[in-house]
Design an enzyme around this catalytic site. Structure first.
Site, PDB file in Angstrom:
ATOM      1  N   ARG A 668       2.236   4.816   0.971  1.00 38.36           N
ATOM      2  CA  ARG A 668       2.567   4.301  -0.367  1.00 38.36           C
ATOM      3  C   ARG A 668       1.946   5.272  -1.380  1.00 38.36           C
ATOM      4  O   ARG A 668       0.932   4.983  -2.004  1.00 38.36           O
ATOM      5  CB  ARG A 668       2.036   2.886  -0.560  1.00 38.36           C
ATOM      6  CG  ARG A 668       2.666   1.889   0.383  1.00 38.36           C
ATOM      7  CD  ARG A 668       2.492   0.462  -0.092  1.00 38.36           C
ATOM      8  NE  ARG A 668       1.096   0.035  -0.085  1.00 38.36           N
ATOM      9  CZ  ARG A 668       0.721  -1.208  -0.397  1.00 38.36           C
ATOM     10  NH1 ARG A 668       1.628  -2.107  -0.748  1.00 38.36           N
ATOM     11  NH2 ARG A 668      -0.553  -1.548  -0.367  1.00 38.36           N
ATOM     12  N   ASN A 693      -3.829   6.274   7.000  1.00 43.09           N
ATOM     13  CA  ASN A 693      -3.601   5.557   8.249  1.00 43.09           C
ATOM     14  C   ASN A 693      -2.242   5.827   8.858  1.00 43.09           C
ATOM     15  O   ASN A 693      -1.893   5.228   9.869  1.00 43.09           O
ATOM     16  CB  ASN A 693      -3.751   4.046   8.001  1.00 43.09           C
ATOM     17  CG  ASN A 693      -4.630   3.387   9.041  1.00 43.09           C
ATOM     18  OD1 ASN A 693      -5.405   4.036   9.705  1.00 43.09           O
ATOM     19  ND2 ASN A 693      -4.495   2.085   9.186  1.00 43.09           N
ATOM     20  N   ASN A 719      -2.964   4.437  13.823  1.00 40.83           N
ATOM     21  CA  ASN A 719      -2.830   3.457  12.747  1.00 40.83           C
ATOM     22  C   ASN A 719      -3.577   2.192  13.153  1.00 40.83           C
ATOM     23  O   ASN A 719      -3.128   1.430  14.005  1.00 40.83           O
ATOM     24  CB  ASN A 719      -1.354   3.156  12.502  1.00 40.83           C
ATOM     25  CG  ASN A 719      -1.153   2.086  11.442  1.00 40.83           C
ATOM     26  OD1 ASN A 719      -2.026   1.843  10.615  1.00 40.83           O
ATOM     27  ND2 ASN A 719      -0.004   1.441  11.463  1.00 40.83           N
ATOM     28  N   ASP A 740      -8.333  -1.942  -1.259  1.00 39.20           N
ATOM     29  CA  ASP A 740      -6.949  -1.648  -0.892  1.00 39.20           C
ATOM     30  C   ASP A 740      -6.324  -0.731  -1.929  1.00 39.20           C
ATOM     31  O   ASP A 740      -6.761  -0.669  -3.076  1.00 39.20           O
ATOM     32  CB  ASP A 740      -6.143  -2.945  -0.794  1.00 39.20           C
ATOM     33  CG  ASP A 740      -6.539  -3.773   0.417  1.00 39.20           C
ATOM     34  OD1 ASP A 740      -7.077  -3.188   1.374  1.00 39.20           O
ATOM     35  OD2 ASP A 740      -6.319  -4.990   0.402  1.00 39.20           O
ATOM     36  N   ASP A 829     -10.754  -8.035   7.984  1.00 42.26           N
ATOM     37  CA  ASP A 829     -11.668  -8.578   6.981  1.00 42.26           C
ATOM     38  C   ASP A 829     -12.376  -9.821   7.509  1.00 42.26           C
ATOM     39  O   ASP A 829     -13.563 -10.042   7.241  1.00 42.26           O
ATOM     40  CB  ASP A 829     -10.909  -8.887   5.691  1.00 42.26           C
ATOM     41  CG  ASP A 829      -9.628  -9.669   5.943  1.00 42.26           C
ATOM     42  OD1 ASP A 829      -9.291  -9.907   7.125  1.00 42.26           O
ATOM     43  OD2 ASP A 829      -8.956 -10.047   4.974  1.00 42.26           O
TER      44      ASP A 829
END
Length: 915
Positions: A668, A693, A719, A740, A829
């Site tokens: 992205r 990643n 990944n 993020d 997380d």
């Protein structure tokens, strides 16, 4: 004469007339040329005055009335415009001339100020130089120069080390050569090849294979014997069918024939790993010289306190324990209050075949059991018959395992014994009846099995030496009771509270999982105990090397005024110098000597960060949950620190500190570039580590923003969301902001979160909060993301945490958890929150009142998938099984700053707590 006169008279009249005419004409011309214009001018002037100023014809006229023709009017306007511009230019020229004069004066003043400042700067440099010189002189006086210790070569003997009077008198000070193990040596260990032993055919093949595999993965092992500090020799376990064994004299000759024995075997360790409750005491009656012995069975006259080591049995030789089969730690109370299954071996001939003459067992054969064993049997039977509590005691076995004389034999198969222990709150471990047997493999096996399934061991017999008793405070995980107090045992067990029992169970789980669970842990614990005894620091845990992806920076990123508005949240003056790493915490060597006992016994509990741990069933085992030492060498050089230690140090807490942003991204690019630009101008930012990643590298034409700080783009092998928490060596600060690529946070929010983390360095400090809940219908745990007053997790998509936890997550946390994260591509997380809460027994801290932090318009994230929450439900329940209990803790505490002046939602103000 008359004719001339008459001629004149007659002819003079015409001449006179002509003369008169000329005079008249001259007068008329003079009048016309002189007086007529004057008269006309006077006349016209009189007319203009009579008609008024507005009726003047020939006088000066305002407004350009003379320019009545069109082209004349245009020319007049041009003239007037040019005249006006000339006037303006003249005024501006005069103004500029004045400004130039003023600036010239200021330039002269600045030149004088610069000259003065140069003089002041030169004086300050001189003062600083003198101060530094004085400081160096002072430090040189108080800290003399150090030189590395002198090391002895293996072919040289130490004439200053006299031989001990007897083998029984060996201690570290008299039998260990410290010169071969300087503090800076790194503790190199040389392991003899088991295939070269004369007794190699006697060794159990499974033990040999497990020992070789553990040695291969150990960070202390060296192939160079000339630099070795320690020499390991595997002497057991022995095969059951091997006979006859070499005699003690033959074994002594074989030991002395080892290449590096050097006549007395100093710095050698003879290792005997037991897999059975009945194990041959291979080294009994064998003179081992200055070599230490590490085994599970010792007779009192054989054991040298402070020199030899009582080690745990090798139960899982080539297998890993299955955490899913380990029963949970809660509920605290189980079906049986306590259980015991065993049969007393009174005579060697009742359970053993013929033994070699002059053996260890034969010497013990004639010793009768102590009277206390009979009292134990009667007391335990009385408790069982009273039915006050449900207990299970059996003193006869259908299939007793071979055991030493006067010892209590194990009953049945291992799986059957574990099933009984899984439903027992306490498990009895009765020491051998003969007090001369200070340690036995049978007792070690019972202790191991109890710890494995979460049963609290109760050791009857305070004369027994439990594994590594010099380092482990067994009273925190087991109840040790003298045999004469067996009549008070039931009262003692019933008086323990649930909190005390849970604490002992958790400590026991920690000891088993860290030091005894696998063959690798057994070897690591053995080496760690020796290294700790001689006060050599542990080797550093490894950091993840960064394979950087080359990238080119584009234009300078702009600074959003809204993002850069930090208000009064500054932690101090923003440094203009380049990024700097966290201060080093210099207790590498002193910690090993000062805090040995605490580190060995530090179960999951209060957080204390040190660079090395004195105990290292090598890293990763030693970092397990020692709290007071991870054995990691953070920040490249081998030192680190935490707020607690810095606050206790001279000079108080660390005055200046920065943090590193670790940003995970996957294909992205536009979103990533926008997020990086938002970091421009962020105070106290050390650098940005972008974890790329994706297997596909970034676009070649991608221009990365120039934010004035390093941006390190890391190439990953696969990944995996676990890459977010790898301890990258590029991270040079203790504080990590995990974020993020689509997270939107203002600069003031980030700074406030960093400020809170500095005061709670052992916690996760973040922005979006979540919590777990119990599903009564399905009897399972659920993940809940609804807004609530309570929370138990903080998402690491925007959270601060200590780099300490990156080491624990990547190298210490059970691999099964990381595998599940890779399987679901989710829950990393949650795993980090489980880990931190398990270690600290504290909930995370949520800061600010923002309820969302995702960027609007960004591509859809994984969390938007319908299966996202179902996977997180499964993760929580799986993690609970691995840990044995639910480590997450609820909290309603949240840290907000009134400097944010945030408008609070009316339906959520009751949930907020302000500081």
């Amino acid at each position: 004469m008359q004719r001339n006169g008459g001629g004149v008279g007659a002819g003079g009249q015409p001449w006179v007339l002509r003369r008169v005419r000329l005079t008249w004409l001259s007068f008329m011309l003079f009048f016309i040329l002189v007086f007529f214009p004057l008269i006309a001018h006077y006349y016209l002037t009189t007319i203009d005055e009579a008609g008024g100023p507005d009726k003047r014809i020939f006088g000066p006229r305002p407004g350009g009335e003379l320019c009545e023709a069109k082209h004349v009017q245009d020319l007049c306007r041009i003239r007037e415009s040019v005249s006006e511009e000339l006037l303006q230019l003249e005024a501006k020229r005069q103004e500029l001339n004045g400004e130039i004069a003023r600036l010239n004066l200021r330039i002269e003043a600045c030149k004088r100020s610069i000259d003065s400042a140069k003089q002041d700067l030169l004086q300050l440099k001189n003062v600083i130089s003198q101060t530094e010189h004085s400081y160096k002189e002072l430090m040189a006086q108080n800290q003399p120069k150090l030189s590395l210790p002198v090391r002895l070569l293996p072919d040289k003997e130490d004439p200053g080390l006299p031989p001990p009077k007897s083998g029984r008198s060996c201690r570290l000070r008299s039998c260990f050569d410290y010169a071969r193990c300087p503090l800076t040596s790194g503790f190199p260990v040389y392991v003899y090849d088991t295939g070269s032993y004369p007794w190699a055919d006697y060794l159990d093949p499974l033990v040999k294979q497990a020992f070789a595999a553990s040695v291969k993965n150990n960070i202390y092992i060296t192939d160079n014997p000339s630099i070795a500090c320690l020499y390991l020799v595997l002497v057991g376990e022995l095969q059951e069918s091997v006979s006859p064994l070499p005699s003690p004299s033959e074994l002594e000759k074989q030991l002395k024939a080892l290449p590096y024995w050097r006549s007395d075997g100093h710095n050698h360790v003879l290792v005997h790993l037991s897999r059975k409750s009945m194990t041959q005491n291979f080294l009994y009656n064998v003179s081992t010289g200055r070599a230490a012995v590490a085994q599970s069975t010792f007779l009192e006259q054989q054991y040298r306190e402070g020199f030899d080591l009582v080690v745990s049995p090798l139960v899982h030789a080539l297998t890993e324990p299955n955490f899913l089969e380990v029963p949970p730690q809660v509920p605290v109370k189980r079906k049986y209050l306590f259980t015991f299954q065993g049969e007393r071996v009174e005579s060697l001939r009742s359970s053993l075949q013929e033994a070699p003459p002059q053996s260890f067992e034969e010497e013990m054969e004639g010793d009768p059991p102590a009277d206390y064993d009979d009292r134990i049997i009667g007391t335990l039977k009385a408790v069982q018959d009273s039915h006050l509590d449900q207990v299970l005691v059996e003193f006869t076995c259908k299939n007793p395992r071979p055991s030493l004389p006067t010892e209590w034999a194990l009953c049945g198969e291992r799986e059957d014994r574990l099933e009984v222990l899984k439903v027992s709150t306490f498990g009895l471990v009765i020491a051998p009846g003969d007090g001369q047997l200070v340690a036995s493999a049978g007792c070690g096996m019972r202790l191991f099995e109890a710890l494995e399934v979460g049963t609290i061991p109760v050791v009857l017999g305070d004369h027994s030496r439990l594994p590594y008793h010099q380092f482990i405070r067994w009273s925190e995980a087991a109840i040790i009771v003298p045999k004469p107090r067996v009549t008070e045992l039931h009262f003692l067990l019933r008086s323990l509270s649930d909190n005390d029992m849970l604490a002992m169970r958790r400590q026991g789980r920690f000891l088993w999982e860290t030091y005894f669970s696998t063959s690798e842990n057994v070897l690591n614990t053995l080496l760690a105990s020796i290294r700790t005894s001689i006060q050599v620091p542990a080797a550093p845990i490894k950091e993840e090397p960064v394979h950087e992806i080359p990238h080119k920076a584009g234009k300078l990123a702009g600074t959003d005024a809204n993002l850069a508005d930090n208000g009064d949240l500054d932690l101090g003056p923003v440094e203009t110098e380049p990024p700097y790493a966290s201060p080093r915490f210099l207790r590498n060597f002193t910690y090993t000597a000062a805090d040995t006992y605490r580190a060995w016994n530090q179960a999951p509990g209060p957080f204390h960060l040190f660079p090395h741990t004195p105990l290292d069933p090598v890293l990763p085992s030693e970092a397990k949950f020692l709290g007071s030492g991870t054995g990691f060498r953070p920040i490249g050089g081998g030192t680190g620190g935490s707020g607690k230690e810095f606050q206790a140090a001279l000079g108080g807490n660390v005055p200046r500190e920065q943090f590193t942003v670790v940003m995970l991204t996957y294909e992205r690019e536009e979103v990533l570039m926008n997020s990086l630009e938002r970091l421009n101008g962020l105070p106290y930012l050390n650098k940005v580590v972008v974890v790329w990643n994706s297997p596909k590298p970034p676009s070649d034409d991608l221009l990365w923003p120039d934010i004035g700080l390093p941006i390190v783009v890391v190439r990953t092998e696969k990944n995996s969301l676990n890459n977010r928490f790898l301890p990258w060596d590029a991270v040079e600060t203790e504080a990590i902001l995990s974020i993020d690529d689509d997270a939107h946070l203002r600069h003031d929010e980030i700074m406030f979160g960093f400020r809170v983390w500095r005061e709670a360095r052992d916690r996760i400090v973040g922005f979006p909060g979540r919590y777990h809940a119990w599903d009564v219908n399905h009897q399972s745990w659920l993940y809940n993301s609804n807004y609530s007053c309570e929370l138990s997790m903080v998402l690491t998509g925007a959270a601060f945490f200590h780099k300490y936890y990156a080491y624990l997550y990547s190298y210490v946390m059970p691999q099964a958890i990381r595998d599940m994260v890779d399987e679901y591509i989710n829950c990393e997380d949650i795993a980090m929150n489980f880990l931190v809460s398990h270690i600290t027994r504290k909930p995370p801290i949520k800061v600010t009142s923002r309820w969302t932090f995702r960027c609007p318009g960004c591509p859809q994230a994984l969390s938007h998938d319908d299966s996202h929450f179902h996977e997180r439900h499964k993760c929580i329940n799986f993690f609970v099984k691995v840990y044995g209990y639910m480590p997450l803790l609820y909290t309603q505490f949240r840290v907000d700053s009134v400097l944010f002046k945030t408008r609070l939602p009316h339906d959520k103000t009751k949930c907020f707590k302000f500081i």
